[in-house]
Design an enzyme around this catalytic site. Structure first.
Site, PDB file in Angstrom:
ATOM      1  N   SER A   1       0.859  -1.184   0.000  1.00 22.27           N
ATOM      2  CA  SER A   1       0.000   0.000   0.000  1.00 22.27           C
ATOM      3  C   SER A   1       0.893   1.232   0.000  1.00 22.27           C
ATOM      4  CB  SER A   1      -0.955  -0.035   1.194  1.00 22.27           C
ATOM      5  OG  SER A   1      -1.863   1.041   1.138  1.00 22.27           O
TER       6      SER A   1
ATOM      7  N   HIS B   1      -2.489  -0.924  -3.498  1.00 22.49           N
ATOM      8  CA  HIS B   1      -3.645  -0.042  -3.333  1.00 22.49           C
ATOM      9  C   HIS B   1      -3.449   1.187  -4.218  1.00 22.49           C
ATOM     10  CE1 HIS B   1      -4.399  -1.730   0.989  1.00 22.49           C
ATOM     11  NE2 HIS B   1      -4.815  -2.547   0.045  1.00 22.49           N
TER      12      HIS B   1
ATOM     13  N   ASP C   1      -4.744  -4.315   5.973  1.00 26.39           N
ATOM     14  CA  ASP C   1      -5.158  -5.143   4.841  1.00 26.39           C
ATOM     15  C   ASP C   1      -4.018  -6.107   4.517  1.00 26.39           C
ATOM     16  OD1 ASP C   1      -6.723  -6.095   2.746  1.00 26.39           O
ATOM     17  OD2 ASP C   1      -5.945  -4.618   1.320  1.00 26.39           O
TER      18      ASP C   1
END
Length: 348
Positions: free
Chosen positions: A15, A42, A134
């Site tokens: 991310s 992401h 995540d």
């Protein structure tokens, strides 16, 4: 899988700070790596097509966006396109516009869940820099299904949240620098992974999650628990149910649409919704202040001085309330952008 096979599926998730980490990791992988590298970063839903080109400049392996139904090919890097989950079904990549997971599409957990089910012991999961958690539950699923989990050293990562959460969920994950990760990925792909893995007992919970994300017609998502939590989904406003989790995994919250959150990502989603609501209130107060000022001017022009004074006072009151709302917007925005100080502690 025979004892002579290496782990030929590498699932890399990242991310915040991920582009630099991915470039260095891919740049250190050997040409002809006997594995397919699947990448989830992401990204904004409507980003351009530059990510594969950016990664290709550093990678000796060919890099491209994955296509739905594309077969896996060793020595290639397949990247999740913007606004699509990248999933693994058998030995084919699938792309899905299924519900966002932890507020993201593509999501790290989605790739790792599907890779765990589809490839089991053949998977090497790599968790790189990123905020929040995540990928933690997905990494745990990979480990339960016989795969290996590698985590970027949190001290090296630009953002330590995702690596720390993955370590909390998979205590025996290997912690390595980017150079060490590349070396270990290559070794796992080339060296025998051991005797054939019988696999864990059936995992209907994981199968339910993955099947819902596949790009097929969907009905109503059936959460793993039947009692609602008294919370609403930040994405769609539907009732939230608490899903099942492993001992070290973050708590999972799901709605009937299939949006899924950990506690931390849901806090971020709630902050976004609160900010949106405050912005609507700010707009209404701005319009109310403007209208009161106009009415005050009209009343004064007609010689109605008491009415003009009252409209002016109401406008000033709206202006003061607007200043308060703006301060709240700034505070909520700061809270939503801030990574929790205890990102490495036991997930809630």
């Amino acid at each position: 899988m025979t004892s002579t096979d290496g782990r030929d599926v590498v699932a890399v998730v990242a991310s915040a700070g991920g582009i630099g980490a991915l470039r260095e990791l891919l740049g250190r992988l050997p040409p002809g790596l006997p594995a397919t590298v699947l990448v989830v970063l992401h990204v904004a839903p409507y980003g351009g097509g530059a990510l594969p080109r950016v990664l290709q400049r550093a990678s000796p392996l060919p890099v491209a966006y994955a296509e739905d139904g594309q077969g896996l090919a060793r020595g290639r890097v397949l990247v999740a396109p913007p606004n699509r989950h990248l999933l693994l079904a058998g030995d084919r990549a699938r792309l899905s516009t299924g519900p966002r997971q932890n507020g993201h599409r593509p999501a790290a957990d989605s790739l790792l869940f599907s890779a765990a089910l589809a490839a089991g012991r053949r998977v090497t999961a790599v968790v790189l820099t990123g905020a929040l958690d995540d990928g933690a539950a997905g990494a745990a699923a990979v480990r339960r299904h016989g795969g290996v989990v590698l985590v970027q050293d949190p001290g090296e990562a630009d953002f330590a949240g995702m690596p720390q959460a993955a370590l909390q969920a998979v205590p025996d994950a290997a912690v390595l620098t980017l150079a060490g990760l590349a070396e270990r990925v290559a070794r796992e792909a080339r060296e025998p992974a051991g005797e054939e893995f019988a696999g864990p007992p059936p995992d209907p919970e994981l199968e339910r999650r993955v099947s819902w994300l596949m790009p097929e017609d969907r009905g109503i998502f059936l959460p793993g628990r039947t009692d609602p939590e008294g919370l609403s989904c930040p994405e769609c406003g539907g009732p939230i149910y608490r899903g099942r989790r492993g001992r070290h995994e973050p708590a999972r919250y799901e709605c009937v649409i299939g949006h899924a959150w950990t506690g931390r990502t849901m806090l971020g989603g709630q902050a976004h919704q609160v900010e949106w609501a405050l912005e609507q209130a700010a707009r209404q107060l701005m319009e109310r202040e403007r209208l009161n000022r106009r009415l005050a001017e009209e009343a004064a022009g007609r010689g109605h001085h008491i009415s003009a004074m009252r409209f002016a006072e109401a406008g000033a009151e709206s202006e003061r309330a607007l200043a308060t709302i703006r301060r709240l917007i700034a505070e909520v925005g700061d809270e939503g952008a801030r990574e929790p100080a205890d990102a490495g502690s036991e997930p809630g």
